[in-house]
Design a protein around this motif. Structure first.
Motif, PDB file in Angstrom:
ATOM      1  N   GLU A 155     -20.562  30.595 -28.796  1.00 27.51           N
ATOM      2  CA  GLU A 155     -20.420  29.262 -29.414  1.00 27.51           C
ATOM      3  C   GLU A 155     -19.166  29.209 -30.285  1.00 27.51           C
ATOM      4  N   ALA A 156     -18.953  30.260 -31.078  1.00 23.05           N
ATOM      5  CA  ALA A 156     -17.783  30.292 -31.956  1.00 23.05           C
ATOM      6  C   ALA A 156     -16.493  30.292 -31.146  1.00 23.05           C
ATOM      7  N   ALA A 157     -16.431  31.115 -30.106  1.00 21.20           N
ATOM      8  CA  ALA A 157     -15.222  31.172 -29.277  1.00 21.20           C
ATOM      9  C   ALA A 157     -14.936  29.820 -28.644  1.00 21.20           C
ATOM     10  N   GLU A 158     -15.966  29.154 -28.158  1.00 19.85           N
ATOM     11  CA  GLU A 158     -15.771  27.830 -27.554  1.00 19.85           C
ATOM     12  C   GLU A 158     -15.301  26.812 -28.589  1.00 19.85           C
ATOM     13  N   GLU A 159     -15.863  26.867 -29.789  1.00 23.89           N
ATOM     14  CA  GLU A 159     -15.451  25.934 -30.841  1.00 23.89           C
ATOM     15  C   GLU A 159     -14.020  26.191 -31.281  1.00 23.89           C
ATOM     16  N   ILE A 160     -13.673  27.464 -31.445  1.00 21.13           N
ATOM     17  CA  ILE A 160     -12.309  27.815 -31.860  1.00 21.13           C
ATOM     18  C   ILE A 160     -11.318  27.367 -30.792  1.00 21.13           C
ATOM     19  N   ARG A 161     -11.651  27.591 -29.538  1.00 24.67           N
ATOM     20  CA  ARG A 161     -10.787  27.146 -28.439  1.00 24.67           C
ATOM     21  C   ARG A 161     -10.648  25.618 -28.446  1.00 24.67           C
ATOM     22  N   ALA A 162     -11.746  24.912 -28.625  1.00 31.72           N
ATOM     23  CA  ALA A 162     -11.717  23.448 -28.630  1.00 31.72           C
ATOM     24  C   ALA A 162     -10.863  22.909 -29.778  1.00 31.72           C
ATOM     25  N   GLN A 163     -10.817  23.644 -30.883  1.00 30.14           N
ATOM     26  CA  GLN A 163      -9.996  23.242 -32.023  1.00 30.14           C
ATOM     27  C   GLN A 163      -8.530  23.625 -31.849  1.00 30.14           C
ATOM     28  N   GLY A 164      -8.222  24.356 -30.783  1.00 30.23           N
ATOM     29  CA  GLY A 164      -6.851  24.773 -30.535  1.00 30.23           C
ATOM     30  C   GLY A 164      -6.375  25.846 -31.499  1.00 30.23           C
ATOM     31  N   LYS A 165      -7.314  26.631 -32.016  1.00 28.38           N
ATOM     32  CA  LYS A 165      -6.957  27.672 -32.975  1.00 28.38           C
ATOM     33  C   LYS A 165      -7.013  29.047 -32.324  1.00 28.38           C
ATOM     34  N   LEU A 166      -6.520  30.033 -33.054  1.00 27.97           N
ATOM     35  CA  LEU A 166      -6.595  31.430 -32.649  1.00 27.97           C
ATOM     36  C   LEU A 166      -7.591  32.146 -33.545  1.00 27.97           C
ATOM     37  N   ALA A 167      -8.148  33.240 -33.043  1.00 29.00           N
ATOM     38  CA  ALA A 167      -9.142  34.003 -33.789  1.00 29.00           C
ATOM     39  C   ALA A 167      -8.652  35.411 -34.057  1.00 29.00           C
ATOM     40  N   LEU A 168      -8.894  35.861 -35.264  1.00 31.29           N
ATOM     41  CA  LEU A 168      -8.648  37.239 -35.644  1.00 31.29           C
ATOM     42  C   LEU A 168     -10.009  37.834 -35.992  1.00 31.29           C
ATOM     43  N   PRO A 169     -10.622  38.571 -35.066  1.00 31.42           N
ATOM     44  CA  PRO A 169     -11.936  39.140 -35.369  1.00 31.42           C
ATOM     45  C   PRO A 169     -11.821  40.386 -36.241  1.00 31.42           C
ATOM     46  N   THR A 170     -12.492  40.381 -37.387  1.00 31.66           N
ATOM     47  CA  THR A 170     -12.546  41.563 -38.247  1.00 31.66           C
ATOM     48  C   THR A 170     -13.967  42.093 -38.367  1.00 31.66           C
ATOM     49  N   CYS A 171     -14.945  41.303 -38.017  1.00 33.63           N
ATOM     50  CA  CYS A 171     -16.336  41.753 -37.961  1.00 33.63           C
ATOM     51  C   CYS A 171     -16.461  42.720 -36.782  1.00 33.63           C
ATOM     52  N   SER A 172     -17.108  43.859 -36.994  1.00 30.96           N
ATOM     53  CA  SER A 172     -17.178  44.869 -35.938  1.00 30.96           C
ATOM     54  C   SER A 172     -17.858  44.345 -34.677  1.00 30.96           C
ATOM     55  N   TYR A 173     -18.871  43.511 -34.818  1.00 30.32           N
ATOM     56  CA  TYR A 173     -19.534  42.968 -33.630  1.00 30.32           C
ATOM     57  C   TYR A 173     -18.578  42.038 -32.874  1.00 30.32           C
ATOM     58  N   ALA A 174     -17.833  41.216 -33.593  1.00 36.12           N
ATOM     59  CA  ALA A 174     -16.895  40.293 -32.951  1.00 36.12           C
ATOM     60  C   ALA A 174     -15.797  41.057 -32.217  1.00 36.12           C
ATOM     61  N   VAL A 175     -15.300  42.126 -32.814  1.00 39.96           N
ATOM     62  CA  VAL A 175     -14.273  42.947 -32.158  1.00 39.96           C
ATOM     63  C   VAL A 175     -14.810  43.457 -30.833  1.00 39.96           C
ATOM     64  N   LYS A 176     -16.027  44.000 -30.844  1.00 40.08           N
ATOM     65  CA  LYS A 176     -16.652  44.516 -29.627  1.00 40.08           C
ATOM     66  C   LYS A 176     -16.890  43.407 -28.614  1.00 40.08           C
ATOM     67  N   TRP A 177     -17.359  42.247 -29.079  1.00 36.67           N
ATOM     68  CA  TRP A 177     -17.661  41.130 -28.184  1.00 36.67           C
ATOM     69  C   TRP A 177     -16.398  40.675 -27.447  1.00 36.67           C
ATOM     70  N   PHE A 178     -15.293  40.549 -28.163  1.00 39.61           N
ATOM     71  CA  PHE A 178     -14.048  40.114 -27.523  1.00 39.61           C
ATOM     72  C   PHE A 178     -13.528  41.157 -26.537  1.00 39.61           C
ATOM     73  N   ARG A 179     -13.742  42.431 -26.806  1.00 38.80           N
ATOM     74  CA  ARG A 179     -13.349  43.484 -25.855  1.00 38.80           C
ATOM     75  C   ARG A 179     -14.098  43.320 -24.538  1.00 38.80           C
ATOM     76  N   GLU A 180     -15.334  42.870 -24.620  1.00 37.28           N
ATOM     77  CA  GLU A 180     -16.186  42.747 -23.440  1.00 37.28           C
ATOM     78  C   GLU A 180     -16.068  41.394 -22.739  1.00 37.28           C
ATOM     79  N   HIS A 181     -15.344  40.447 -23.322  1.00 36.61           N
ATOM     80  CA  HIS A 181     -15.222  39.101 -22.748  1.00 36.61           C
ATOM     81  C   HIS A 181     -13.752  38.735 -22.582  1.00 36.61           C
ATOM     82  N   GLU A 182     -13.186  39.216 -21.502  1.00 31.86           N
ATOM     83  CA  GLU A 182     -11.758  39.004 -21.251  1.00 31.86           C
ATOM     84  C   GLU A 182     -11.401  37.533 -21.102  1.00 31.86           C
ATOM     85  N   GLU A 183     -12.365  36.718 -20.743  1.00 24.63           N
ATOM     86  CA  GLU A 183     -12.087  35.299 -20.545  1.00 24.63           C
ATOM     87  C   GLU A 183     -11.754  34.571 -21.856  1.00 24.63           C
TER      88      GLU A 183
END
Length: 90
Positions: free
Chosen positions: A56-84
Motif C-alpha cells: 500500500e505504501a509503495a503504491e501511494e508513494i508512486r501515485a504521489q510521484g515521490k521516491l522512497a528511502l527505506p531505513t526500516c529493516s523490514y522495508a529494506v528487505k521488502w524492496f529487495r524482494e519486490h523488483e517491480e
C-alpha cells in the motif's frame, strides 16, 4: 483489511481504535520519503500484514510521484524482494 491512509502513514486500527499495524514514511524533502517504521501487533503476526502495508505504501508513494528511502529493516528487505518497485527507490 481496511487500511487507513493518513498523511505519511498507513494504519490498521481495531474496532476500539487501537493501533494494530502501521507503516510510516515521513517526508525527507518535497520529493522523497523515508520508510522508517513498520509495526504489526503480535496478535496479527504471520498473516502477511506487514507486506500488505508495504505494498500500500509503495503504491501511494508512486501515485504521489515521490521516491522512497527505506531505513526500516523490514522495508529494506521488502524492496529487495519486490523488483517491480525499484523505480521508486532513492
Amino acid at each position: 483489511m481496511n487500511f487507513i491512509h493518513n498523511p505519511n502513514q498507513i494504519a490498521l486500527y481495531s474496532d476500539s481504535q487501537e493501533l494494530l499495524a502501521e507503516v510510516t514514511f515521513p517526508n525527507l524533502n518535497a520529493t522523497t520519503v523515508n520508510i522508517n517504521h513498520t509495526f504489526v501487533d503480535p496478535s496479527l503476526r504471520g498473516q502477511g500484514i506487514a507486506g500488505k502495508l508495504l505494498l500500500e505504501a509503495a503504491e501511494e508513494i508512486r501515485a504521489q510521484g515521490k521516491l522512497a528511502l527505506p531505513t526500516c529493516s523490514y522495508a529494506v528487505k521488502w524492496f529487495r524482494e519486490h523488483e517491480e518497485y525499484q523505480d521508486i527507490l532513492k
